[in-house]
Design a protein around this motif. Structure first.
Motif, mmCIF file in Angstrom:
data_model
loop_
_atom_site.group_PDB
_atom_site.id
_atom_site.type_symbol
_atom_site.label_atom_id
_atom_site.label_comp_id
_atom_site.label_asym_id
_atom_site.label_seq_id
_atom_site.Cartn_x
_atom_site.Cartn_y
_atom_site.Cartn_z
ATOM 1 N N THR A 185 7.954 -4.744 -4.971
ATOM 2 C CA THR A 185 7.965 -3.384 -5.492
ATOM 3 C C THR A 185 7.329 -2.424 -4.474
ATOM 4 O OG1 THR A 185 7.644 -4.334 -7.670
ATOM 5 C CG2 THR A 185 7.213 -1.986 -7.455
ATOM 6 N N PRO A 186 7.917 -1.253 -4.274
ATOM 7 C CA PRO A 186 7.258 -0.282 -3.389
ATOM 8 C C PRO A 186 5.883 0.102 -3.920
ATOM 9 C CG PRO A 186 9.478 0.449 -3.992
ATOM 10 C CD PRO A 186 9.192 -0.768 -4.805
ATOM 11 N N ALA A 187 4.940 0.232 -3.014
ATOM 12 C CA ALA A 187 3.556 0.487 -3.417
ATOM 13 C C ALA A 187 3.412 1.777 -4.209
ATOM 14 C CB ALA A 187 2.663 0.525 -2.179
ATOM 15 N N ARG A 188 4.294 2.733 -3.960
ATOM 16 C CA ARG A 188 4.113 4.026 -4.627
ATOM 17 C C ARG A 188 4.301 3.934 -6.135
ATOM 18 N NH1 ARG A 188 9.625 5.456 -5.232
ATOM 19 N NH2 ARG A 188 10.430 4.433 -3.389
ATOM 20 N N LEU A 189 4.974 2.877 -6.618
ATOM 21 C CA LEU A 189 5.203 2.761 -8.055
ATOM 22 C C LEU A 189 4.005 2.168 -8.797
ATOM 23 C CD1 LEU A 189 8.928 1.632 -8.283
ATOM 24 C CD2 LEU A 189 7.940 3.894 -8.578
ATOM 25 N N LEU A 190 3.000 1.714 -8.061
ATOM 26 C CA LEU A 190 1.833 1.137 -8.725
ATOM 27 C C LEU A 190 0.926 2.226 -9.268
ATOM 28 C CD1 LEU A 190 2.814 -1.461 -7.541
ATOM 29 C CD2 LEU A 190 0.529 -1.928 -6.701
ATOM 30 N N SER A 191 0.205 1.902 -10.352
ATOM 31 C CA SER A 191 -0.774 2.860 -10.843
ATOM 32 C C SER A 191 -1.907 2.935 -9.818
ATOM 33 C CB SER A 191 -1.299 2.436 -12.209
ATOM 34 O OG SER A 191 -2.166 1.344 -12.067
ATOM 35 N N GLY A 192 -2.662 4.031 -9.864
ATOM 36 C CA GLY A 192 -3.704 4.258 -8.864
ATOM 37 C C GLY A 192 -4.647 3.081 -8.717
ATOM 38 N N GLY A 193 -5.083 2.548 -9.818
ATOM 39 C CA GLY A 193 -6.040 1.446 -9.784
ATOM 40 C C GLY A 193 -5.448 0.212 -9.117
ATOM 41 N N ASN A 194 -4.186 -0.034 -9.386
ATOM 42 C CA ASN A 194 -3.568 -1.216 -8.808
ATOM 43 C C ASN A 194 -3.339 -1.072 -7.315
ATOM 44 O OD1 ASN A 194 -3.102 -3.347 -10.787
ATOM 45 N ND2 ASN A 194 -2.124 -1.693 -11.926
ATOM 46 N N LEU A 195 -3.031 0.147 -6.892
ATOM 47 C CA LEU A 195 -2.863 0.391 -5.467
ATOM 48 C C LEU A 195 -4.195 0.162 -4.747
ATOM 49 C CD1 LEU A 195 -0.838 1.166 -3.426
ATOM 50 C CD2 LEU A 195 -1.325 3.558 -3.836
ATOM 51 N N GLN A 196 -5.268 0.608 -5.395
ATOM 52 C CA GLN A 196 -6.586 0.369 -4.812
ATOM 53 C C GLN A 196 -6.855 -1.107 -4.641
ATOM 54 O OE1 GLN A 196 -10.141 2.234 -5.578
ATOM 55 N NE2 GLN A 196 -9.282 3.543 -7.151
ATOM 56 N N LYS A 197 -6.441 -1.872 -5.633
ATOM 57 C CA LYS A 197 -6.673 -3.308 -5.542
ATOM 58 C C LYS A 197 -5.925 -3.891 -4.348
ATOM 59 C CE LYS A 197 -6.763 -4.098 -10.492
ATOM 60 N NZ LYS A 197 -6.324 -5.056 -11.511
ATOM 61 N N VAL A 198 -4.720 -3.390 -4.107
ATOM 62 C CA VAL A 198 -3.939 -3.876 -2.975
ATOM 63 C C VAL A 198 -4.728 -3.671 -1.689
ATOM 64 C CG1 VAL A 198 -1.896 -3.409 -1.565
ATOM 65 C CG2 VAL A 198 -1.697 -3.503 -4.051
ATOM 66 N N ILE A 199 -5.283 -2.454 -1.557
ATOM 67 C CA ILE A 199 -5.983 -2.135 -0.314
ATOM 68 C C ILE A 199 -7.259 -2.960 -0.174
ATOM 69 C CG2 ILE A 199 -7.153 -0.265 0.889
ATOM 70 C CD1 ILE A 199 -5.019 1.515 -0.761
ATOM 71 N N LEU A 200 -7.976 -3.069 -1.293
ATOM 72 C CA LEU A 200 -9.216 -3.839 -1.244
ATOM 73 C C LEU A 200 -8.931 -5.306 -0.952
ATOM 74 C CD1 LEU A 200 -10.879 -2.105 -4.240
ATOM 75 C CD2 LEU A 200 -11.761 -2.135 -1.923
ATOM 76 N N ALA A 201 -7.887 -5.829 -1.576
ATOM 77 C CA ALA A 201 -7.550 -7.231 -1.359
ATOM 78 C C ALA A 201 -7.292 -7.466 0.122
ATOM 79 C CB ALA A 201 -6.319 -7.612 -2.175
ATOM 80 N N ARG A 202 -6.630 -6.508 0.754
ATOM 81 C CA ARG A 202 -6.323 -6.666 2.172
ATOM 82 C C ARG A 202 -7.591 -6.538 3.015
ATOM 83 N NH1 ARG A 202 -2.994 -2.059 3.560
ATOM 84 N NH2 ARG A 202 -4.929 -1.027 4.089
ATOM 85 N N GLU A 203 -8.385 -5.511 2.747
ATOM 86 C CA GLU A 203 -9.531 -5.236 3.605
ATOM 87 C C GLU A 203 -10.610 -6.298 3.484
ATOM 88 O OE1 GLU A 203 -9.791 -2.868 5.925
ATOM 89 O OE2 GLU A 203 -7.707 -2.409 5.435
ATOM 90 N N LEU A 204 -10.753 -6.868 2.302
ATOM 91 C CA LEU A 204 -11.842 -7.811 2.106
ATOM 92 C C LEU A 204 -11.421 -9.242 2.411
ATOM 93 C CD1 LEU A 204 -13.579 -6.309 -1.015
ATOM 94 C CD2 LEU A 204 -14.330 -6.261 1.355
#
Ligand SMILES: Nc1ncnc2c1ncn2[C@@H]1O[C@H](COP(=O)(O)OP(=O)(O)O)[C@@H](O)[C@H]1O
Ligand SMILES: [Mg+2]
Lengths: 499, 289
Positions: free
Chosen positions: A394-413
């Motif tokens: 799914t394109p990231a833009r369709l995620l709710s704000g909180g879920n998009l944050q999780k994507v970024i955090l999952a990657r960074e951490l």
């Protein structure tokens, strides 16, 4: 309790790939505070958007005082006495408070002047402090929120929906909001209160409705609700609290900051001689009301802002002021504005999750990418961080704000770091995801990383930090041992009082 | 002394079309829509009014002539509105196109009126006073009425206005059409009062200056009066010099555009850009995620 003011019957709302609300039924009675809980993506905002006429339900009906109604727009909702205070204020920044309140409502001539007595009456009745002549852009988040509340009341709201109102407030401001909510309840108004913070919910709500994946999984009166019970309902499994940190054996000094001064974007002195030491394996929490120098401090440490004076030493060597070299040295930065700085909205979730390591095995095979490995990594991270997404493609833009944050955090951490600069890392996240983020941060400290944690959530600071400093007008007060200060003392320091 | 008074009178006379067109552009910009088509709409207005005023033999109805200019400006602005508000195309591109098309059409259709005289023409005083009155009216509209508050909100934060039941699209259409009507009226002033005659390219960059003036006066209708008189004066001095010096006419032909740059430079120095309506130039879509 009498007849319900509002009834939702079997409300269903589908978005492509998700059922955001699945046969949701609930009642709101006059004079009650109903807490609506649920993790990110559980469907809370969708549900209240339907109530406020922003979305149309696919199925189900809404009854106001017993009769079915069709709510096609916010104006309809307001006509039926339903007002929404959105999570992010929707106000005209460059107009005065009075002008904003008169918009679409006041008399044809001198609307913003003629509405003043009305504003005063409502503000007075419920203890809502607003200055009608102030310009909205000068207001704090808490003040803007009060303007939104006054607006809903001006339009005759009997039921008030507050979408995560405390996420932008200091503890003191949140207390003030609760006082207002109690006044409103005493006056017979009904409130739907959305929050992630269980302490708050338990202190104010009369009844708690818990949503999980679009469904109502719990509807309990205050007496039957407890922190663990609610958390379990939200997450769908057991959750542990009270993890005050065991201070580890402090490692060697990793970061040394001395007499740091720096100017803000607008040229004002934002840091006035900040100094501290951070040892490997330690978490230093930084509390403070937004705008007291926290952002500037992190920006200097992340190489994004040149200091005016002072020194920053990483393992005894001056810190380079160049983000790329800092990254090579193992300095990770979770920026405040992650969504804008940290994701590519049109790319898939899997691709966004791979932005840090797509050029290394196993994702890269020579010059080619291995899509299977990328999907596998994504599936794993989506599961670990409970990211609610129809699929990893799914394109990231369709995620709710909180879920998009999780994507970024999952990657960074997921990469190993020596120094982690984390700014509001769990802002807007639900319990389950916040727990994941906390665990990931602590895991890094066990491997020897040091963390600078800037947060407005005092619970988070107290449960994760070894020491806590408070930024106030560019100075760092403390740091104090996390076991030695209380929530209240920190709150006082944040507003400039003495501990 | 007489020289000064004369210069001031001419400045007012030059400044009036600037003021009218500037107020029009200011109106639609306060509602969030930029229309760079002012120059073209002025030309269309000038031609339409001249054609009606001329009629068969230089004896048409002057009231109808003014009305024709208003209609020509308003209708061409309606086109801009459709393209930018309904179809949500880029406002700058659409406005530029409108300027070019407007100038082209006016030049083409105006061939047969080139050089013809008008026997009767309105005096300039009602226009001058009317333009000033209009500035006051707009200031009152913006500052003291519910309609003005709605208009300004639509230009600042259309989503907020929409939530409260304000009809964003209708207000933007209204402002754009009214703005175009005023540009047309400014054109009528040129061809009926100021000249009075029709020549191709008679708007001579006035429309562009009007657009730049909106920025110079910080979107404030009262300041527009002073801005228009000031630039009317510069325009007048330019014409005076043109008559008396040996400088090639090409230099003077490019002066209006240099004036535009001057206006923008002065606005930059005064930090006027910061006054721009927040949603200026941005199409409004409902419920975007
Ligand atoms: N406009 C939309 N288009 C597509 N999906 C949406 C839209 N709004 C919400 N969703 C999805 O619906 C689910 C519920 O979202 P939301 O109501 O915002 O949750 P909450 O407020 O509880 O965090 C999420 O999976 C989200 O991605
Ligand atoms: Mg939400």
């Amino acid at each position: 309790m009498g007849k319900p003011l509002l009834q939702l019957r079997d409300i269903t709302k589908r978005f492509p790939g998700v059922v955001a609300n699945d046969r949701v039924s609930l009642e709101l009675y006059p004079g009650e505070v109903l807490a609506l809980l649920g993790e990110n993506g559980a469907g809370k905002s969708t549900l209240v958007s339907i109530l406020y006429g922003l979305y149309r339900p696919d199925e189900g009906e809404i009854l106001v005082e017993g009769s079915p109604v069709r709510i096609a727009s916010p104006v309809d909702a307001l006509r039926y006495g339903i007002g929404l205070v959105p999570q992010h204020p929707v106000l005209v920044d460059r107009h005065t408070v009075a002008e904003n309140l008169a918009l679409g409502l006041g008399s044809a001539l001198f609307p913003s002047r003629r509405i003043l007595p009305l504003i005063e009456r409502i503000a007075g009745a419920y203890g809502l402090q607003v200055d009608p002549k102030a310009y909205v852009h000068q207001l704090s988040p808490g003040e803007k929120q009060r303007v939104e509340i006054v607006r809903a009341l001006l339009r005759g709201a009997k039921a008030l929906i507050l979408d995560e109102p405390t996420s932008v407030l200091t503890p003191q401001e949140a207390q003030a909001l609760f006082r207002v909510m109690r006044e409103l309840r005493a006056a017979g108004k009904s409130i739907i209160f959305i929050s992630h913070k269980l302490e708050e919910v338990l202190s104010i709500a009369d009844r708690c409705v818990v949503l999980r994946r679009g469904r109502v999984v719990g509807n309990l009166p205050r007496e039957e609700a407890s922190k663990t019970r609610l958390a379990e309902l939200m997450v769908g499994r057991q959750v542990s609290f009270e993890r005050r940190r065991q201070t580890p054996d402090p490692g060697p000094v990793l970061l040394k900051v001395e007499g740091l001064t720096a100017r803000s974007e607008r040229g004002l002195l934002a840091l006035r001689g900040v100094g501290f030491e951070l040892r490997s394996g330690e978490v230093l929490g930084i509390a403070g009301i937004a705008g007291n120098g926290q952002s500037e401090l992190v920006e200097v440490l992340a190489g994004l802002r040149l200091p005016q004076g002072g020194r920053v030493l990483l393992e005894g060597k001056p810190l380079p002021s160049d983000p790329a070299r800092l990254f090579a040295l193992g300095v990770a930065h979770i920026p405040e504005d992650r969504i804008r700085m940290g994701s590519v909205p049109s790319m898939s979730v899997a691709e966004n999750l791979a932005l840090r390591n797509f050029d290394q095995p196993p994702l890269a095979r020579g010059v080619l990418l291995d899509p299977k490995a990328m999907s596998a990594q994504a599936e794993e991270r989506v599961r670990a961080y409970a990211i609610a997404t129809p699929s990893v493609h799914t394109p990231a833009r369709l995620l709710s704000g909180g879920n998009l944050q999780k994507v970024i955090l999952a990657r960074e951490l997921s990469t190993k770091a020596r120094l982690i600069l984390a700014v509001h890392p769990t802002y807007g996240l639900d319990i389950g995801a916040a727990e994941q983020v906390h665990e990931a941060l602590l895991q890094q400290t066990r491997l020897g990383a040091a963390v600078v944690l800037v947060s407005e959530d005092l619970e988070e600071l107290l449960s994760l930090s070894d020491r806590i400093g408070v930024m106030h007008r560019g100075e760092l007060l403390g740091p104090y041992g996390a076991m030695e200060v209380s929530r209240e003392q920190i709150g006082l320091l944040m507003t400039g009082g003495a501990a | 002394m007489e020289e000064v008074l004369n210069a001031l009178a001419r400045a007012l006379s030059f400044g009036t079309p600037l003021l009218i067109a500037c107020l029009g552009a200011l109106l639609n910009e306060r509602a969030g829509v930029v229309n760079l088509g002012v120059e073209g709409m002025m030309a269309l207005g000038a031609l339409a009014s001249f054609a009606v005023a001329y009629g068969e033999a230089g004896d048409g109805n002057l009231w109808l002539a003014v009305l024709a200019a208003i209609l020509a400006g308003g209708l061409s602005a309606l086109l801009h509105g459709f393209v930018t508000i309904t179809l949500q195309a880029n406002q700058f591109v659409s406005g530029l196109a409108l300027s070019m098309v407007g100038l082209g059409i006016a030049g083409l259709l105006g061939k047969r009126y080139e050089g013809l005289p008008l026997f009767d023409h309105p005096s300039e005083e009602p226009f001058i006073l009317g333009a000033m009155g209009l500035a006051l009216l707009l200031a009152f509209l913006f500052g003291a009425t519910r309609l003005g508050l709605s208009l300004r909100s639509v230009g600042e934060n259309p989503a907020a206005a929409d939530l409260l039941g304000i009809n964003v699209l209708a207000l933007r259409y209204g402002a754009v059409v009214a703005g175009g009507a005023l540009a047309g009226l400014a054109g009528a002033y040129l061809s009926l009062v100021y000249r009075p005659s029709w020549t191709d390219g008679m708007t001579a960059g006035l429309g562009w200056i009007a657009v730049a003036l909106v920025i110079f006066v910080g979107w404030n209708p009262l300041r527009a009066i002073f801005g228009a008189v000031f630039f009317g004066l510069l325009y007048y001095l330019q014409f005076r010099l043109q008559g008396q010096s040996g400088i090639p006419s090409e230099v003077f032909a490019s002066l209006p555009y240099l004036l535009v740059i001057l206006v923008l430079a002065l606005s930059g120095l005064r930090g006027q850009q910061g006054n721009a309506p927040e949603a200026l130039g941005k199409p409004y879509r409902r419920g975007e995620r």
